[in-house]
Design an enzyme around this catalytic site. Structure first.
Site, PDB file in Angstrom:
ATOM      1  N   ARG A 196      30.506  41.871  43.628  1.00  0.00           N
ATOM      2  CA  ARG A 196      30.050  42.666  42.492  1.00  0.00           C
ATOM      3  C   ARG A 196      28.640  43.208  42.649  1.00  0.00           C
ATOM      4  NH1 ARG A 196      29.726  38.007  37.694  1.00  0.00           N
ATOM      5  NH2 ARG A 196      28.140  39.186  36.636  1.00  0.00           N
ATOM      6  N   GLU A 235      37.729  32.877  35.234  1.00  0.00           N
ATOM      7  CA  GLU A 235      37.042  33.929  35.984  1.00  0.00           C
ATOM      8  C   GLU A 235      37.313  33.865  37.480  1.00  0.00           C
ATOM      9  OE1 GLU A 235      32.770  33.703  35.470  1.00  0.00           O
ATOM     10  OE2 GLU A 235      32.766  31.527  35.441  1.00  0.00           O
ATOM     11  N   CYS A 279      35.018  37.783  27.687  1.00  0.00           N
ATOM     12  CA  CYS A 279      33.562  37.918  27.566  1.00  0.00           C
ATOM     13  C   CYS A 279      32.938  38.664  28.745  1.00  0.00           C
ATOM     14  CB  CYS A 279      32.906  36.563  27.378  1.00  0.00           C
ATOM     15  SG  CYS A 279      33.083  35.471  28.791  1.00  0.00           S
ATOM     16  N   HIS A 334      23.162  40.618  36.838  1.00  0.00           N
ATOM     17  CA  HIS A 334      22.736  40.066  35.546  1.00  0.00           C
ATOM     18  C   HIS A 334      21.571  40.848  34.952  1.00  0.00           C
ATOM     19  CE1 HIS A 334      25.526  36.918  36.601  1.00  0.00           C
ATOM     20  NE2 HIS A 334      25.664  36.826  35.298  1.00  0.00           N
ATOM     21  N   ASN A 366      34.040  39.908  34.843  1.00  0.00           N
ATOM     22  CA  ASN A 366      33.088  40.303  35.897  1.00  0.00           C
ATOM     23  C   ASN A 366      33.394  39.574  37.200  1.00  0.00           C
ATOM     24  OD1 ASN A 366      31.921  41.525  33.725  1.00  0.00           O
ATOM     25  ND2 ASN A 366      30.226  40.098  33.537  1.00  0.00           N
ATOM     26  N   ASP A 367      33.537  38.261  37.088  1.00  0.00           N
ATOM     27  CA  ASP A 367      33.849  37.502  38.300  1.00  0.00           C
ATOM     28  C   ASP A 367      35.321  37.610  38.667  1.00  0.00           C
ATOM     29  OD1 ASP A 367      31.478  36.465  39.365  1.00  0.00           O
ATOM     30  OD2 ASP A 367      31.316  35.064  37.705  1.00  0.00           O
ATOM     31  N   ARG A 409      27.646  28.362  27.023  1.00  0.00           N
ATOM     32  CA  ARG A 409      28.183  28.133  28.370  1.00  0.00           C
ATOM     33  C   ARG A 409      27.193  27.273  29.138  1.00  0.00           C
ATOM     34  NH1 ARG A 409      29.205  33.063  32.399  1.00  0.00           N
ATOM     35  NH2 ARG A 409      26.945  33.002  32.589  1.00  0.00           N
TER      36      ARG A 409
HETATM   37  C1  PEP Z   1      32.028  36.975  33.938  1.00  0.00           C
HETATM   38  O1  PEP Z   1      32.065  36.562  35.100  1.00  0.00           O
HETATM   39  O2  PEP Z   1      32.794  37.855  33.488  1.00  0.00           O
HETATM   40  C2  PEP Z   1      31.039  36.437  32.990  1.00  0.00           C
HETATM   41  C3  PEP Z   1      31.085  36.731  31.708  1.00  0.00           C
HETATM   42  O3  PEP Z   1      30.057  35.648  33.485  1.00  0.00           O
HETATM   43  P1  PEP Z   1      28.797  36.189  34.307  1.00  0.00           P
HETATM   44  O4  PEP Z   1      28.738  37.690  34.187  1.00  0.00           O
HETATM   45  O5  PEP Z   1      27.608  35.502  33.723  1.00  0.00           O
HETATM   46  O6  PEP Z   1      29.101  35.736  35.701  1.00  0.00           O
HETATM   47 MG    MG Z   2      30.984  34.757  35.711  1.00  0.00          MG
END
Ligand code: PEP
Ligand code: MG
Length: 579
Positions: free
Chosen positions: A466, A432, A503, A189, A455-456, A333
């Protein structure tokens, strides 16, 4: 030249500022009865200076981030004024014949241990305040200079062992030319925030740079490919300054696209939105041509403070965001803590696999009051613009239903209290986790929209952490399994006629654009700096052509083949565009 991992693109050239560890050595010193008065006076003087300093910080914070951020400093002032704290210090000086700094250190340790032992979370949090303000007092007694980030007039490149999302939130992006960290990954993050703030970042330098790094040394970093030069030669500086200038010009040239409609040459519209985690990032996003906010990561409101934000504090922030959007919409969110996002004041028992543990919606459903406070704040703000609510980390229909029950309770409470909120509030979920993809048809019946969190989704589909640098090359969003997952999720949304957006970080990757255009996603939400470059590509693309490219992609059996197809298409595209 040293090679790290490029985590936020851009070139930075400037003086290094090495963030030191702040730990005090307090040497044991005995004093005589005759010294008591002098040592008391030293403590008083230290308290006076600490209070002046705290008041100054409060004033500065009020100017930059607003009144609510200053509350923790009121708590610090109250401790310095507390007679119990002072009595403890004086007692140690008088009874044990110890010098002021030793007495202060022992008093801090005494209170911290005492508060740490208490059951009550609130009281335990006070231990953090005591430690913090006590260290400030100690610093004055020991004459240790303040760790000052260079002032406004001297922008710098920050070198740190690691940087947390909350530390990053407090940096002034105008001062920080770039950041280099020993640990970290591109999908952490902190990296996502650095990209949102437009700060070049190189991570993963562990073992590659040594203590020879010193504050004031000239350093050059390329956040795109991860190269770092210490004391770069003149010609290298000139070469990178040229490149930096070209990148700047290219970026400036894209500004005229900010108001241009995001539509392909054959009429396919896609909404381009921004991911934000603060009001500060929203301002950057608005300048960057965002048509709205597709992901507001609210957990950052909960960080770097001493306690959970109140309903009123959250309401003020959500309202500010939706009002600043002037008619645009924001997807808020709900809290997604856990994984790499921690709250100092909320201890989660250590877990073997925190990313797959007690996090996100699981915490919200378990801590109902915490969740309801956030939902009430969101609902109240919905009276001022278009707000959509999104639940993170959904793995089952039951979770959605349970969350919606609490949302309904929050609505009922507000209605009973005569507090207004919007009649229609869309409720969606993050897709996700592979489970959500596989039951997307069932989930689509329960919600108003989907947003794919790549991402997840990549981490869980491929079983690749990750955050783990060792296996970072295996973290591959172009793996055929991911393409299949995306396709299944979009098809389900289409079948049930609900909008679907993306996203995760892949949304802003130009190479992936043919995938989104071909699948027909409704919106892409990304780091603000990616919006205009992506829009430029989009308005010259054709959906029909992208469908042909995607046909090859979906039939490829390896990630190399997929990347090859997409890269080739990109090269041909650029060659055609450049005549
Ligand atoms: C994701 O997992 O793609 C996402 C947008 O949420 P975060 O990166 O905050 O886990
Ligand atoms: Mg996520």
């Amino acid at each position: 030249m040293t090679q790290g991992i490029g985590a936020s693109s851009g070139i930075a050239i400037g003086k290094a500022f090495v963030l030191p560890n702040w730990e005090f050595e307090v040497p044991e010193q005995r004093i005589d009865v005759a010294d008591f008065a002098r040592e008391f006076e030293r403590v008083y003087e230290g308290i006076r200076t600490s209070k002046d300093e705290i008041n100054q910080i409060k004033d500065e914070l009020k100017e930059t981030v607003g009144e609510e951020e200053t509350q923790i400093f009121d708590a610090h002032l109250a401790i310095l004024d507390d007679p119990v704290f002072m009595n403890e210090i004086q007692g140690i000086i008088q009874r044990q014949y110890k010098a002021a700094e030793v007495a202060v250190k022992e008093a801090i340790d005494h209170f911290v241990t005492m508060f740490d032992l208490l059951e009550d979370d609130y009281m335990r949090e006070r231990a953090l305040d005591i430690k913090d303000v006590g260290n400030r007092l100690l610093k004055h007694l020991l004459g240790v200079p303040e760790i000052q980030l260079p002032s406004d007039t001297q922008p710098f490149i920050l070198i740190a062992k690691e940087i947390s999302p909350s530390q990053l939130a407090h940096l002034n992006p105008e001062n920080v030319l770039g950041i280099v960290t020993l640990s970290g990954s591109t999908t952490s993050h902190s990296a996502i925030m650095a990209r949102a703030l437009g700060i070049p970042l190189v991570v993963g330098m562990e073992g590659k740079i040594t203590e020879s790094f010193v504050t004031g040394q000239t350093i050059l970093i390329d956040g795109g490919d991860g190269t770092v030069y210490l004391d770069p030669a003149e010609h290298l500086i000139n070469q990178y300054r040229d490149l930096q200038h070209k990148l700047f010009v290219a970026k400036e040239q894209l500004h005229h696209l900010a108001d241009h409609e995001a539509v392909t040459i054959d009429g396919q519209c896609i909404k381009l939105e921004a991911n934000i985690s603060s009001v500060k990032e929203l301002e950057i996003a608005m300048k960057g041509g965002a048509q709205g906010v597709g992901l507001f990561r609210t957990e950052f409101l909960y960080m770097d403070r001493q306690d959970f934000p109140t309903e009123e504090e959250q309401y003020q922030v959500y309202r500010k965001v939706v009002e600043k959007l002037h008619g645009g919409s924001v997807v808020i969110r709900t809290l997604d803590i856990g994984g790499d996002k921690h709250l100092d004041y909320y201890e989660i028992e250590e877990e073997e696999n925190p990313f797959m543990g007690y996090r996100a919606i699981r915490i919200s459903l378990d801590q109902k009051q915490l969740f309801k406070t956030q939902l009430r704040a969101i609902l109240r703000a919905s009276a001022y613009g278009t707000i959509k609510v999104m639940y993170p980390f959904i793995t089952s229909v039951n979770e959605v239903r349970a969350a919606n029950t609490i949302l309904q309770e929050a609505k009922n409470e507000l209605t009973a209290e005569g507090i207004g909120f919007a009649d229609e509030i869309a409720v969606g979920i993050m897709i996700e986790v592979p489970a959500a993809v596989m039951i997307a048809d069932h989930l689509a019946r329960e919600v108003d929209f989907f947003s794919i969190g790549t991402n997840d989704l990549v981490q869980f589909t491929l079983a690749v952490d990750r955050m783990n640098e060792k296996i970072s090359t295996m973290y591959d969003p172009y793996h055929p399994a991911i393409i299949q997952m995306l396709s299944i999720a979009v098809d389900a949304a289409k079948r049930h006629e609900i909008p679907i957006s993306v996203c995760g970080e892949l949304a802003g990757d130009i190479r992936a654009l043919p995938i989104w255009l071909s699948l027909g996603v409704d919106a892409l939400s990304m780091s603000a700096h990616s919006i205009l470059p992506l829009k430029e590509r989009l308005i010259h693309s054709s959906k029909l052509e992208c469908k042909q490219v995607f046909n090859e992609v979906i039939h490829s059996s390896t990630s190399e083949e997929i990347k090859h197809v997409l890269t080739e298409y990109m090269i041909t595209f650029e060659e055609t565009a450049n005549g």
